[in-house]
Design an enzyme around this catalytic site. Structure first.
Site, PDB file in Angstrom:
ATOM      1  N   LYS A 100       0.847  -1.212   0.000  1.00 46.03           N
ATOM      2  CA  LYS A 100       0.000   0.000   0.000  1.00 46.03           C
ATOM      3  C   LYS A 100       0.870   1.245   0.000  1.00 46.03           C
ATOM      4  O   LYS A 100       0.696   2.153  -0.817  1.00 46.03           O
ATOM      5  CB  LYS A 100      -0.913   0.026   1.222  1.00 46.03           C
ATOM      6  N   ASN A 101       1.841   1.294   0.914  1.00 48.81           N
ATOM      7  CA  ASN A 101       2.601   2.534   1.102  1.00 48.81           C
ATOM      8  C   ASN A 101       3.632   2.793   0.020  1.00 48.81           C
ATOM      9  O   ASN A 101       4.216   3.867  -0.027  1.00 48.81           O
ATOM     10  CB  ASN A 101       3.233   2.539   2.498  1.00 48.81           C
ATOM     11  N   CYS A 161      -5.554   7.778   9.049  1.00 55.78           N
ATOM     12  CA  CYS A 161      -5.696   7.274  10.418  1.00 55.78           C
ATOM     13  C   CYS A 161      -5.367   8.370  11.430  1.00 55.78           C
ATOM     14  O   CYS A 161      -4.398   9.100  11.265  1.00 55.78           O
ATOM     15  CB  CYS A 161      -4.750   6.101  10.651  1.00 55.78           C
ATOM     16  N   ARG A 221      -0.339  14.851  13.376  1.00 49.81           N
ATOM     17  CA  ARG A 221       0.055  14.598  11.969  1.00 49.81           C
ATOM     18  C   ARG A 221       0.060  15.893  11.139  1.00 49.81           C
ATOM     19  O   ARG A 221      -0.615  15.975  10.097  1.00 49.81           O
ATOM     20  CB  ARG A 221      -0.833  13.551  11.309  1.00 49.81           C
ATOM     21  N   ASP A 245       4.093   0.866  12.316  1.00 51.15           N
ATOM     22  CA  ASP A 245       2.909   0.199  11.772  1.00 51.15           C
ATOM     23  C   ASP A 245       2.784  -1.244  12.247  1.00 51.15           C
ATOM     24  O   ASP A 245       1.708  -1.842  12.154  1.00 51.15           O
ATOM     25  CB  ASP A 245       2.939   0.228  10.241  1.00 51.15           C
ATOM     26  N   ARG A 283      -8.704  -0.585   4.069  1.00 48.36           N
ATOM     27  CA  ARG A 283      -7.888   0.487   3.498  1.00 48.36           C
ATOM     28  C   ARG A 283      -6.466   0.015   3.220  1.00 48.36           C
ATOM     29  O   ARG A 283      -5.779   0.533   2.371  1.00 48.36           O
ATOM     30  CB  ARG A 283      -7.820   1.684   4.457  1.00 48.36           C
TER      31      ARG A 283
HETATM   32  C1  EPZ Z   1       3.886   7.058   6.506  1.00 56.21           C
HETATM   33  O1  EPZ Z   1       3.026   8.075   6.998  1.00 56.21           O
HETATM   34  C2  EPZ Z   1       3.013   5.800   6.393  1.00 56.21           C
HETATM   35  N1  EPZ Z   1       1.908   6.049   5.505  1.00 56.21           N
HETATM   36  C3  EPZ Z   1       2.477   5.424   7.767  1.00 56.21           C
HETATM   37  O2  EPZ Z   1       1.757   4.201   7.652  1.00 56.21           O
HETATM   38  C4  EPZ Z   1       3.642   5.209   8.709  1.00 56.21           C
HETATM   39  O3  EPZ Z   1       3.160   4.986   9.994  1.00 56.21           O
HETATM   40  C5  EPZ Z   1       4.555   6.451   8.733  1.00 56.21           C
HETATM   41  O4  EPZ Z   1       4.971   6.797   7.405  1.00 56.21           O
HETATM   42  C6  EPZ Z   1       5.792   6.245   9.576  1.00 56.21           C
HETATM   43  O5  EPZ Z   1       6.499   5.163   9.146  1.00 56.21           O
HETATM   44  C7  EPZ Z   1       2.113   5.969   4.174  1.00 56.21           C
HETATM   45  O6  EPZ Z   1       3.205   5.733   3.682  1.00 56.21           O
HETATM   46  C8  EPZ Z   1       0.926   6.191   3.318  1.00 56.21           C
HETATM   47  P1  EPZ Z   1       5.649  10.604   8.572  1.00 56.21           P
HETATM   48  P2  EPZ Z   1       3.451   9.609   7.005  1.00 56.21           P
HETATM   49  O7  EPZ Z   1       5.497  11.844   7.775  1.00 56.21           O
HETATM   50  O8  EPZ Z   1       4.191   9.919   5.758  1.00 56.21           O
HETATM   51  C9  EPZ Z   1       5.441  13.851  12.104  1.00 56.21           C
HETATM   52  C10 EPZ Z   1      -0.078   2.736   7.807  1.00 56.21           C
HETATM   53  O9  EPZ Z   1      -0.566   2.176   8.791  1.00 56.21           O
HETATM   54  N2  EPZ Z   1       5.402  14.853  11.014  1.00 56.21           N
HETATM   55  O10 EPZ Z   1       6.908   9.862   8.484  1.00 56.21           O
HETATM   56  O11 EPZ Z   1       2.262  10.396   7.318  1.00 56.21           O
HETATM   57  C11 EPZ Z   1       4.133  13.057  12.170  1.00 56.21           C
HETATM   58  O12 EPZ Z   1       3.144  13.731  12.883  1.00 56.21           O
HETATM   59  C12 EPZ Z   1       0.343   4.208   7.899  1.00 56.21           C
HETATM   60  O13 EPZ Z   1       0.117   2.186   6.713  1.00 56.21           O
HETATM   61  C13 EPZ Z   1       5.447  16.189  11.340  1.00 56.21           C
HETATM   62  O14 EPZ Z   1       5.534  16.566  12.519  1.00 56.21           O
HETATM   63  O15 EPZ Z   1       4.445   9.617   8.253  1.00 56.21           O
HETATM   64  C14 EPZ Z   1       4.569  11.770  12.810  1.00 56.21           C
HETATM   65  O16 EPZ Z   1       4.561  11.917  14.196  1.00 56.21           O
HETATM   66  C15 EPZ Z   1      -0.073   4.851   9.173  1.00 56.21           C
HETATM   67  N3  EPZ Z   1       5.376  17.099  10.341  1.00 56.21           N
HETATM   68  C16 EPZ Z   1       5.980  11.586  12.293  1.00 56.21           C
HETATM   69  O17 EPZ Z   1       6.424  12.862  11.822  1.00 56.21           O
HETATM   70  C17 EPZ Z   1       5.270  16.731   9.017  1.00 56.21           C
HETATM   71  O18 EPZ Z   1       5.194  17.591   8.136  1.00 56.21           O
HETATM   72  C18 EPZ Z   1       6.092  10.560  11.163  1.00 56.21           C
HETATM   73  O19 EPZ Z   1       5.314  10.967  10.097  1.00 56.21           O
HETATM   74  C19 EPZ Z   1       5.229  15.367   8.705  1.00 56.21           C
HETATM   75  C20 EPZ Z   1       5.294  14.439   9.722  1.00 56.21           C
END
Ligand code: EPZ
Length: 433
Positions: free
Chosen positions: A22-23, A116, A121, A305, A397
């Site tokens: 998916k990701n 989610c 986020r 995850d 999803r």
């Molecule tokens: C990706 O989400 C994945 N989703 C998530 O999987 C996964 O949990 C996550 O990476 C971490 O590995 C997809 O790839 C579609 P991040 P993403 O930006 O890109 C903070 C699943 O279950 N942050 O690495 O949204 C954020 O709040 C999903 O398949 C900021 O503060 O994750 C979080 O605490 C759930 N500011 C941390 O960084 C920003 O601008 C990690 O977020 C961006 C992120």
């Protein structure tokens, strides 16, 4: 509302193939906007989030067709650079279209993404990276307007290796004049998959898998064929299921190296694990021991995850396993539901102390999010009696035919999909004891 009805207590035995990722699929579908010709993708999982990405592509004027696990995209005739709110809120990955639209059209109009609810986020790192490339971005009450701008290569420093911010910057940088360096980049396998797709489309992108990416230029290619890599989290979920129930399974068409940290803790807990380059065989007696300290971290650390599903596998493990969730502020939403099955979990800030119990019992629970929903299904497989998981579509999803796969391994479960009427009455979950 989908209703999972699970009769627990059966060991899992047999073989199954890992689904497509998916990701990895979602950012690659966004990247198709950059390709002047057609893109053919194979092993794309049939998921609600993939449907949402296709809906966005079609709304933008792309031809997007799906036949089984193959998807054909033709973005040559796009007509819009605006994504309406109702499409944006379907998932978190909709925000990745911002970088792709900036690269393709030099402008974009969208709103804050959905997905989610795992904490705040924010998308501040996405916006900062795109502004560094010269994008002119206005935010107004949840709406985001990226005015027409010429993107220029830049040095982007990410204070946290956000997966999404890295992907957005990679996409936009493909159209920037000059070279872009992304330092502090995410190193997830999905970043490597996106690099592979962009290179196949004609971009000069290097460094994926390290914390520094270098992007310089894009010479669009006509027709591109890509195969989506296996889903490391879906594969890890199946491994955790078998660990908890007991049994022996072989997960084919996966890359065990991509979820080796999960396999490490399952081995610590007492599972026998044999890996080959494209498969893993896991045997478990079901009587596990606690796995120690498990702290989530960016790749190659332990994936956030997989936290809920490993937790489900360890609910009956002898001793105390301690989870520390370092990525999301609110990723223990499954815990109150798992307690309904008799789990003994103490929450304190980012820490969850899981004290193994001798047995779990069936109960009615509500899926809270994608991985949380999966953890409840796994716990139900380990529980005595019947568990009902009410799921407003979270699991579908991210998991393709999870019920069919588990049934093929011997699980006893059915799903009543939304709109199907089996004359079933669902009692609201009662407080236990
Ligand atoms: C990706 O989400 C994945 N989703 C998530 O999987 C996964 O949990 C996550 O990476 C971490 O590995 C997809 O790839 C579609 P991040 P993403 O930006 O890109 C903070 C699943 O279950 N942050 O690495 O949204 C954020 O709040 C999903 O398949 C900021 O503060 O994750 C979080 O605490 C759930 N500011 C941390 O960084 C920003 O601008 C990690 O977020 C961006 C992120």
């Amino acid at each position: 509302m989908d209703i999972w009805r699970i009769r627990g207590g059966r060991r899992l035995e047999g073989e199954c193939a890992a689904q497509g990722s998916k990701n990895a699929s979602l950012p690659i579908l966004a990247a198709c906007l950059l390709c002047p010709g057609t893109v053919e993708l194979s092993r794309v999982p049939c998921l609600r989030d993939v449907d949402a990405a296709l809906a966005i592509l079609r709304h933008l004027g792309c031809r997007a067709e799906q036949a089984g696990d193959r998807i054909y995209i033709d973005a040559s005739g796009i007509t819009s650079c605006e994504i309406p709110h109702e499409l944006m809120v379907q998932m978190r990955s909709s925000v990745i279209f911002m970088g792709a639209l900036l690269a393709r059209c030099g402008q974009a109009r969208l709103s804050l993404p959905g997905g989610c609810q795992l904490g705040k986020r924010p998308i501040d790192l996405h916006l900062a990276a795109l502004r560094k490339l010269g994008a002119v971005i206005e935010e107004d009450g949840g709406e985001i307007r990226c005015a027409p701008s010429v993107l220029r290569g830049a040095e982007i420093l990410l204070p946290f290796p956000s997966v999404g911010a890295t992907e957005n910057a990679m996409l936009a940088a493909c159209a920037a004049r000059g070279e872009t360096l992304i330092r502090g980049a995410a190193r997830e396998p999905e970043i490597q998959a996106l690099q592979g797709a962009l290179r196949a489309m004609g971009a000069d992108v290097r460094g994926a898998g390290t914390d520094t990416l270098r992007i310089s230029g894009f010479r669009g290619r006509g027709c591109v064929r890509l195969r989506i890599p296996p889903d490391r989290i879906a594969a890890a979920t199946l491994a955790c299921a078998c660990a908890g129930t007991g049994g022996k399974i072989c997960i084919r068409d996966c890359d065990p190296g991509q979820f080796s940290t999960v396999l490490y803790f399952l081995n610590q807990a007492g599972c026998d694990i044999i890996t080959k380059h494209d498969r893993v065989t896991l045997s478990s007696e079901g009587a596990l021991r606690a796995a120690g300290q498990i702290a989530t971290a960016p790749y190659p650390g332990f994936p956030t995850d997989a936290q809920p599903v490993l937790m489900a596998a360890l609910l009956r493990a002898e001793g105390e396993s301690v989870f520390t969730e370092n990525i999301f502020e609110n990723r223990y939403r499954q815990v109150p539901e798992l307690r309904r099955l008799g789990a003994d979990i103490l929450l304190k800030g980012r820490e969850a102390r899981v004290r193994g119990v001798r047995r779990l019992h069936g109960a009615a629970v509500n899926a809270t999010d994608l991985r949380g929903g999966a953890s409840m299904i796994l716990a139900g497989l380990c529980a005595e009696g019947e568990t009902l998981v009410r799921d407003s579509g979270h699991v579908a999803r991210g998991y393709e035919d999870l019920d069919g796969c588990l049934r093929s391994l011997g699980a006893e479960l059915t799903i009543q999909r939304e709109g199907e009427n089996h004359g079933l009455y669902i009692q609201k979950p009662q407080a236990l004891g």
